[in-house]
Structure formats: C-alpha cells, structure tokens
Design an enzyme around this catalytic site. Sequence first.
Site, mmCIF file in Angstrom:
data_model
loop_
_atom_site.group_PDB
_atom_site.id
_atom_site.type_symbol
_atom_site.label_atom_id
_atom_site.label_comp_id
_atom_site.label_asym_id
_atom_site.label_seq_id
_atom_site.Cartn_x
_atom_site.Cartn_y
_atom_site.Cartn_z
ATOM 1 N N ARG A 262 0.945 -1.201 0.136
ATOM 2 C CA ARG A 262 0.052 -0.094 -0.083
ATOM 3 C C ARG A 262 0.867 1.168 -0.017
ATOM 4 O O ARG A 262 1.532 1.480 1.040
ATOM 5 C CB ARG A 262 -0.933 0.080 1.285
ATOM 6 C CG ARG A 262 -1.909 1.239 1.254
ATOM 7 C CD ARG A 262 -1.498 2.020 2.303
ATOM 8 N NE ARG A 262 -2.487 3.074 2.510
ATOM 9 C CZ ARG A 262 -2.333 4.390 3.128
ATOM 10 N NH1 ARG A 262 -1.060 4.676 3.465
ATOM 11 N NH2 ARG A 262 -3.161 5.123 3.488
ATOM 12 N N ASP A 264 1.661 5.106 0.430
ATOM 13 C CA ASP A 264 1.186 6.112 1.033
ATOM 14 C C ASP A 264 1.159 7.396 0.210
ATOM 15 O O ASP A 264 2.135 7.617 -0.444
ATOM 16 C CB ASP A 264 1.955 6.348 2.542
ATOM 17 C CG ASP A 264 1.368 7.603 3.274
ATOM 18 O OD1 ASP A 264 0.291 7.690 3.762
ATOM 19 O OD2 ASP A 264 2.440 8.484 3.323
ATOM 20 N N GLU A 301 -2.814 4.874 -2.043
ATOM 21 C CA GLU A 301 -3.420 5.801 -1.327
ATOM 22 C C GLU A 301 -3.498 7.072 -2.245
ATOM 23 O O GLU A 301 -2.364 7.878 -2.272
ATOM 24 C CB GLU A 301 -3.083 6.078 0.178
ATOM 25 C CG GLU A 301 -3.874 6.893 0.972
ATOM 26 C CD GLU A 301 -3.201 7.928 1.999
ATOM 27 O OE1 GLU A 301 -4.289 8.378 2.423
ATOM 28 O OE2 GLU A 301 -2.077 7.824 2.115
ATOM 29 N N ASP A 326 -11.350 7.299 -0.453
ATOM 30 C CA ASP A 326 -12.313 7.947 0.856
ATOM 31 C C ASP A 326 -14.108 8.331 0.417
ATOM 32 O O ASP A 326 -14.429 8.526 1.626
ATOM 33 C CB ASP A 326 -11.424 9.062 1.359
ATOM 34 C CG ASP A 326 -10.251 8.728 1.776
ATOM 35 O OD1 ASP A 326 -10.084 7.710 2.457
ATOM 36 O OD2 ASP A 326 -9.285 9.797 2.199
ATOM 37 N N ASP A 395 -6.511 6.517 9.276
ATOM 38 C CA ASP A 395 -6.809 7.977 9.237
ATOM 39 C C ASP A 395 -7.910 8.544 9.763
ATOM 40 O O ASP A 395 -7.975 9.588 10.325
ATOM 41 C CB ASP A 395 -6.478 8.216 7.766
ATOM 42 C CG ASP A 395 -5.071 8.518 7.059
ATOM 43 O OD1 ASP A 395 -4.313 9.020 7.775
ATOM 44 O OD2 ASP A 395 -4.894 8.144 6.032
#
Length: 628
Positions: A262, A264, A301, A326, A395
């Site tokens: 993943r 960032d 992400e 998100d 987060d």
Amino acid sequence: MIDPENMVGAITLPDGSTYFRVWAPKLDHVALHLIDSNDRILPMSRQDHGYYDLKVADVPAGSRYRYRLNDELELPDPASRFQPEGVHGPSEVVDPARFSWTSPSWRAPAIEDYVIYELHVGTFTPEGTFASAIAELDRLQTLGVTAIELMPIAEFPGARNWGYDGSFPFAAHSAYGGPVGLAHLVDACHQRGIAVILDVVYNHFGPEGSYAGEFGIYFTDHYRTPWGNAINFDGPGSNEVRRFFIQSALWWLRELHVDAFRFDAVHAIYDQGAQPFLREIVDAIKQEARQSNRQAYVIAESDLNDPRVILPAALNGFGFDAQWSDDLHHALHSVLTGEQSGIYRDFGGMIDLKRAYQRGFVYTGQYSSFRQRGHGTDPTGVKPSQIVVCSQNHDQIGNRAIGDRLSDRLSLEQLKLAAASTILSPFLPLLFMGEEYGEEAPFQYFTSHSEPKLVEAVREGRAAEFSAFGWSDDVPDPQAPETFDRSKLRPEYRDTPRGKTLEAFYRELIRLRRTLPAFEAPAFSRLNVELSGNEERLLALERRQGDHVALTLFNYSSGAEQCRLPSNGTAWKPILDSSDHRWSGPGSAITQDGLLAPGSTIELSPNSVTVLDRIRTEHTNEEHESEN
C-alpha cells in the site's frame, strides 16, 4: 540472478563475504567503519554515478557498521536493513539466507478475494511486536480475513509512532522485532492462507533520523509536501533516487516475502518526468513477482479521485492494481453520524452514498466546498475490485481530535449496518483492527521523537489541523506515553455480549461475501429497486452473477421503512437480517424460513441490513433492459 552492483546497502554474498554499496555523490571520501572487536575503518572506492563500494570477507550477519563521510561525520547506512539501536545508531548486517520459511512456494489469493485487516503492530497487542501478533492470526483466519495490512514498519524514532515518520525504508522496526521478527510473522500468515500487505512511505523521509540527504541529492526544493521537502524523483540525480526506493520495495518482496504494498499518499509524490516513477516502481515489482513465480499487488492511497492511478501503462496510467477511495467512507460516515464539519461538509445524504456505490467515486469533477475547487474525474473503466473501501481506518479515526471510533457514537444496530455497508459492497473491504468486535479504546496520534523542536512542531500542527474541523482544543499530546497506551486494543471488549455478537456478525458477512454466488459479480451495484418508503434513508443494491441475483437492502433510518420487491422473476429467499434476535437485534419482521413473493412489500427494521437471494428461471424484457 541478483546483481549486487545494482543494489545498495550491505549485501551478503554466497561466498560468505559482504558487499557494501552506498550512493554518495555529495562526498569526496567515504569509508566503512566496522564496529567489531577490531574496530576497523576501511576506505571505499568511488564508482560511476557517485556510488562508493567495498567487499569485505569477514563480516558476518549481526556485524554493525557506519559510514564515515569525508573523514569526519559518521552516519548509519541510508539503505540499512536493521537499526537495532534506533535511527541514530549504527546499522547491522542482515543475511536473508538465515530467514526460515515453511511455505516458500506460497502464492497469495487473487486481489478480488482480499478482505483486508489493517493493523498497527505497536498497539495491536499488549506487547506490540511481530511475535505477539502471530497469536491473533488464528482468530483473523476464522473471521475470514485474507490479507493483513501492516501500517508502516520502517525504522522510525523511538518506539511509539504511527510509522509514517520512517527514516530507513529498508529496515523493519527494531522495537517490533526487526527483519527476523517480520519474517516469522509473514511466514505464520502464509501458513494460514493470509497475505501480507506492507504500507510503505515513499513520498518523504523522517524527518528525524533522515540522514540520506547528507549522502546524495534525495530531496528537492522544487516541491513541498506537508512533511517538508519532497523526494527528488525528477531532478538531477533522480535516477539513483528512484533506484533506491525501487530496491527498497524489492527487498521487502524478495527477501521478506510480502505479497502486496500500500503506497502512502501517492498524490504527494511529485514527478513531472515523461516516465513516471510510480509506473516504474509498479513495473519493477510486477517483474520481480513474475520471475519468482509469485503474485504481487500494488495498492495506492490517492486523494485525487483520478483513475489514471489504476489504469494500465498502455492507457497512460500508473498500473496500480487498486486504490483507496475515501468517498464511500465520507458519505457513509455523514449518513450514520450526521457529522458535517471539515471534509464531511462535502457529503450530506443518501445521494452521495448512492453515487459512491454506482461509480466508486462521489466527486468526479464537481465543485468541492472543502477544497474550494473541482475535484476528481470520470472513473469510467474502473472495476469495483480496484477500489478499497472502509467504514473506519487509521486515518479516519486517528486524525480525529481524540481518536474516537464509530463504536463511541453508534448503537449496535448502526455498527452492524456500517459493517455490511462495506463488506457487502462490490469493492475490496478493509477493516481496521478492533472494529470487528466494537473496540472502544481510541486510536490516537502518537510519536516518540527525541528532538524538542520537532515535538513542539507536531503538537502545534495537530492543533492547527483540528481547528479547521471546529473540534475541541483539548487534543491528546502525541508525545505523551499515555497517548500511545490509550490506543492499545483492549481484548476484553471481545468477550462482552456486544463484542461477541458483533464479531459473529462480521464473520457471517464475510462468509456471505465469499459464498453467495451473486456477490461474485464484478460490475458496480445497481440501484433500480423500487423503494416505497423514505428514499432519503433507504438504499438497495442489486448484484447479479449469471442466474443468481442478490438484493441488499439498507435502512439508515431510525424508524421502520417499507420496501416493495421487484415484481418480475421468482420468489426471494431471505438470507440475512441484522435485526434478527440471532444478532441481538430487536427482532425481524421478515420470515426467515420462507420465501417472499415477487412484488411483495416487506418491512425493514430501523438501522438494519437485509439480504435476499434468488435464482432467475427466465429473463424478462425488463431484466434485459436493466442490464443494458
């Protein structure tokens, strides 16, 4: 065949010697300081492109060393594989041949089958180590988890940190158990059929302990990130910087056997070159996996709502397999909690949640009041299995003022509804550690920096960030040990009646996702079911696979609502109702042991999810039209 002259760090060779190689174009002289019984200082030879190297015959694994720069300053290796004394201490030679693997031919499940469990090693167990995490794997396997995602484990200052302040991109954190401890954890996961995703930070270093800039041109002042100078991915010397980070990823993949990454904040990786670094590193990871007959996945992400991240290189994309989104979280959170501050002011009702299920993104170019500009673009061509969604993650919890979870704000019925909203979606579901049993301990932001100015800057930055949300100024001190201690999971919550019910419900949702044929459908969910109740609080998702049809009905209202089932086709079989007594609910109004006739009206309990299943025996014109 691995070529050590294309690598960096301390590389153990088959003949028993160790090859040291460091990129240091800023320096006139580099020497190797071996901190052993002989305490040797050995000059290194300068090679092309600013590399220095040296082969030494008698340096066994476990030997410690530093580099001496221009006969003055001594610093650890930027490509250190282990920092046993922390970011300011010497580096240690690691021999991957000493790692013990019981499943060397392990092959990860297809990404479409990932049910991801995100965890922070330091707070996942009371001990906070790789070794102690192994004891929890049987429970996660029973839950139905197919992949764990480790928050960043690269060496960071002290023992308390989220991991996004890592300074050594090759070194598994010493307080967690170092590279040997990580190898044991990965091997234990593979024994249980669980893949390992590693969260890596390639958009910045440190800042504390980030000595790479003393050696080479790792940073650029052409761009700024929220964490300081950006990494130099497109300026002079950037070829070697790219190789450094590519070698980091290959180290984790090749020697530590991780299955996926993943990345960032890829939106903070600034690169104007014609050959993007992100595409280059994804290609390198894929090539390494093919050569070793493995399957490796790369997840981004991204804050951009830009499908280019997951489009293949042939379509000018970066080639990531999936990306975090998100939008579904924000839409779901606002519907469940009514919260409208900060980022949530862009999300305000069922229309946004429906759009997330229909497209994957809510914002596809329209104006965002939070960003004060248009945001996102058309995601046409994106598959649901390329989008990772959640109802909670590190987060979304930890970047709240007090790190409060949904379990602090929602009832049991709402928590079940939140779980089903992600697990039964067509996307890749991600769970954050503890949510499966309603963990009540917060997950707060914590650090253990040793530089007073940095400590104060972090405190001030957190306070300023929360002011935009209108949250209280009473923010926990990130540097205080008790902030870290408060964030540790409390396993006793699993043994409460609510904890047991919720974990059993999560287990059932994951089982349905895996076994109900219609949930294998790769297309986005359809929203063409007629709702006769309050459509502002109801949502119906229809999934199809061949002749199998599943209907998932969500009632986000605090009152009972009516829903009329499609009038065409065969009868529906109730599969799940979260309000049933089995799940400690108030009781279901739907007969669980019978069939529901087409066109019948059913009652959906408050804050509930209902799953119905059927097999089509014929395709009506209406069904054909809705498929086109």
